[in-house]
Enzyme design. Structure first.
Site: not given
Ligand SMILES: Cc1cc2nc3c(=O)[nH]c(=O)nc-3n(C[C@H](O)[C@H](O)[C@H](O)COP(=O)(O)OP(=O)(O)OC[C@H]3O[C@@H](n4cnc5c(N)ncnc54)[C@H](O)[C@@H]3O)c2cc1C
Lengths: 266, 406
Positions: B149, B267, B304, B365, B388-389, B391-392
């Site tokens: 969390p 991954e 087109q 629609g 999986g990481g 974009n940012e």
């Molecule tokens: C449907 C779903 C399935 C998932 N399944 C798994 C799973 O099986 N196991 C597991 O362990 N996790 C799982 N995840 C978690 C997922 O890996 C995380 O959501 C992801 O790593 C991003 O972490 P966070 O949500 O805590 O976002 P945060 O780390 O809080 O980041 C929030 C936003 O801020 C940006 N950000 C963070 N740090 C920086 C920085 N230093 N500079 C600029 N921007 C930044 C991020 O890019 C993101 O846009 C799942 C998520 C989803 C939505």
């Protein structure tokens, strides 16, 4: 035990079908695949090999067709057949059921000259020509009993027992090997080729025969020797919009029934 | 247009992007597509509504030889390289599958690699026998729990602790967004066995521990509702004084961060494939629709503005696929491609978002309606830029790896 499964390479039913100038199906220009109904035959042959795992059982996939038909053999090998035989010769093009059954029978005899063939398995029909007569013709040519349209196959020793589902009755038929067997699409879903099976198939032997290898004269097969010819081939007309029966006042059911009756469906 | 009717439409293979590879890979893709057409597509809407996949599907997929691709035969897999397993994903989309389906049916792709890689010691081999083999046989379901969390991107800062007590670790903490977590028989859990969650102090203290369902104190807190990936169940997990045998430690204590990082390339490339394969499928559906749908007396595709859209969609898919495959092949050849995998993922994410957006647009629609396949892809692909990481985070990692970080 030596099993030969006959497999046909057919045009993909979901692709656009084309005809040659002589009205035969264009087999080169269309994507093709192993006839789905023949997959059931391959499956039953493989199940037999698995159920009788204490015996040495070899499954050979045999096809007659142009170069591309090798794909049908390859698919059977990927599913698990041990080896393949591909009969290909320009003179075969345009053969009817009689010509095709002659080539198949000769190929089975040639396979049998190395090791006696105990069982020849076919699908119930091909998905393109849908004749369903080739198994019977091959049985006749080989002088073997034919046990056709099996939905369940059991075997023990040289005894085979099958179930054949008819419209009004289900028959149980017993036979002694060697026989020619055809199986229906109720005999059990065919397996998917697995990654291991696909990789293993690369190393499995496939022999190629021409007509002269089989001792068949070019004049015995092909369009010239065919007893039947396609006189005309017409593409299916595009689907029309159909008729929509609206039901606003409860008369819909009657209107629907009248429509079906007018088309002689009921 | 319902999903069940779209499943019968020409595949991405026949009406658009040609996924050719070697004859063997073409056969593998077709086998995966055939499996999906028969065993998945007719039921996918129902599984989306149910919010989870049936266990039976895992067994069926294992029997069809799809689950074990990419895992060595020594650990119960079918062998094959990364490109082979990516080929399976392509086939599944081609047959009418979805991102949620892949995520849930192939969760073992993230839950098992660490256990499989650590299988060379006697203790590791025991874990392989208990978890890897039965999962690859479709008998068990596993999850990977890293995200908490308090954060997901910053893996080194996890707070879930594991404190050694004799032959056990006592685990306390919470994990969230865990794919397949409500159904999992075991969860490969990232825990803190040392160091601290403060910045810069965390890396060396992370370990991986396999926690089995039913262990006292280990519970599914909540099943989470999501924007997309509906057929993939997602859980919040709670660990309260959970006693986990030390034998369930994966690899060395404190090596968790490195183990996790080693799997990132696989991954990320897996998610890249999901991106362009979903896009290829959406393009195929949109192209078919555009040739059939008539407006103002003519098919959409004669306009087109529409057909140029289709060409742009195609261009993006081709580029994303070609680049992803090139990077995966370099990974298979043993090259270090961490930055390239990030670039491939970014390319595929952008492709997926653009193409699925345009596909919905072309459907009008109907594309906004539940049950249309493009609507599902549109929602499902939104995850790809987050999981999986994000974009940012990947962009920043790439900047450092490529020497643009100042
Ligand atoms: C449907 C779903 C399935 C998932 N399944 C798994 C799973 O099986 N196991 C597991 O362990 N996790 C799982 N995840 C978690 C997922 O890996 C995380 O959501 C992801 O790593 C991003 O972490 P966070 O949500 O805590 O976002 P945060 O780390 O809080 O980041 C929030 C936003 O801020 C940006 N950000 C963070 N740090 C920086 C920085 N230093 N500079 C600029 N921007 C930044 C991020 O890019 C993101 O846009 C799942 C998520 C989803 C939505």
């Amino acid at each position: 035990m030596n099993i030969v499964v006959c497999v046909k390479h057919v045009p993909d039913a979901t692709a656009d079908r084309k005809f040659e100038s002589d009205n035969t199906v264009d087999r080169e220009g269309v994507d093709g695949l192993l006839s789905e109904l023949d997959e059931y035959a391959v499956e039953q042959a493989l199940q037999l090999r698995e159920k009788r795992s204490d015996e040495e059982i070899s499954v050979t996939a045999l096809t007659v067709g142009p170069a591309k038909a090798a794909d049908a053999v390859r698919k059977a090998l990927q599913m698990g057949a041990d080896k393949g035989v591909h009969v290909s010769d320009d003179a075969i093009a345009g053969s009817d059921y009689l010509g095709t059954s002659l080539v198949l029978a000769k190929a089975i005899e040639k396979i049998g000259s190395e090791q006696k063939v105990d069982l020849v398995v076919f699908g119930m029909a091909s998905t393109d020509a849908s004749g369903g007569v080739v198994p019977a013709m091959v049985a006749e040519r080989l002088g073997l009993p034919q046990v056709t349209l099996a939905s369940v196959i059991e075997s023990q020793g040289d005894q085979v027992r099958i179930k054949r589902d008819g419209d009004t009755a289900t028959e149980v038929i017993g036979a002694t090997l060697p026989i020619v067997l055809s199986v229906t699409d109720q005999s059990g879903e065919a397996r998917y080729p697995s990654f291991k099976g696909i990789m293993a198939a690369k190393k499995k032997p496939v022999e190629s025969y021409s007509l002269s290898d089989l001792g068949v004269e070019a004049s015995e097969v092909g369009a010239e020797a065919a007893y039947s010819a396609v006189e005309e081939a017409t593409a299916r007309p595009p689907r029309t919009a159909g008729e929509i029966v609206t039901d606003e006042d409860g008369s819909g059911a009657t209107a629907l029934a009248e429509f079906l009756a007018s088309k002689k469906f009921i | 247009m319902s999903a069940s009717s779209t499943a019968a439409l020409p595949s991405a293979l026949s009406s658009g992007v040609v996924f050719t590879g070697t004859p063997e890979r073409d056969a593998l893709r077709e086998a995966a597509a055939a499996f999906t057409r028969r065993e998945v597509a007719p039921h996918l809407d129902a599984w989306e509504d149910a919010g989870a996949l049936p266990r039976e599907l895992h067994r069926a997929a294992a029997k069809a030889g799809l689950i074990g691709v990419g895992f060595a035969e020594e650990v119960g897999g079918d062998g094959g390289t990364l490109v082979d397993s990516l080929t399976v994903t392509e086939g599944i989309f081609d047959g009418g599958g979805s991102g949620g389906l892949i995520a849930s049916l192939f969760t073992h792709g993230i839950a098992l690699p660490h256990i499989a890689a650590a299988g060379h010691t006697p203790a590791g081999a025991d874990l392989v026998d208990r978890f890897v083999r039965p999962t690859l046989a479709g008998e068990l379901i596993g999850s990977l729990a890293i995200t908490e969390p308090d954060g997901g991107s910053d893996v080194a800062s996890i707070r879930t602790t594991a404190v050694r007590d004799g032959d056990h670790y006592v685990v306390n903490g919470a994990k969230t967004f865990i794919t397949s977590g409500t159904r999992a028989d075991f969860v490969t859990t990232a825990v803190r066995t040392g160091g601290s969650f403060e910045p810069g102090k965390g890396h060396g203290g992370v370990s991986l521990l396999v926690v089995e369902a039913g262990t006292p104190g280990f519970t599914v807190d909540r099943k989470l509702e999501k924007l997309g990936w509906h057929c993939s169940d997602t859980a919040q997990l709670s660990y309260v004084d959970v006693r986990v045998p030390v034998a369930n430690l994966v690899g060395e204590e404190g090596s968790g961060f490195v183990q996790i990082a080693q799997q990132f390339v696989v991954e990320r490339l897996g998610l890249a494939v999901q991106g362009y394969a979903a896009a290829a499928r959406a393009l195929a559906l949109a192209a078919t629709y555009a040739s059939e749908r008539q407006t103002f007396g003519k098919p959409l595709a004669t306009r087109q503005v529409i057909r140029h859209k289709l060409v742009e969609m195609r261009r993006q898919v081709e580029v994303a696929r070609t680049y992803t495959h090139a990077v995966a092949a370099r990974h298979d050849a043993g090259e270090q491609v961490i930055a390239e995998a990030c670039l491939a993922k970014e390319t595929a994410v952008k492709t997926a978002e653009h193409v699925c957006h345009e596909a919905v647009q072309i459907f009008g629609g109907a594309g906004y309606m539940r049950g249309s396949e493009v609507e599902r892809h549109y929602r499902d692909v939104r995850l790809l830029g987050i999981g999986g990481g994000a974009n940012e985070v990947l962009a920043d990692l790439s900047a450092r790896l490529l020497g643009y970080a100042g």
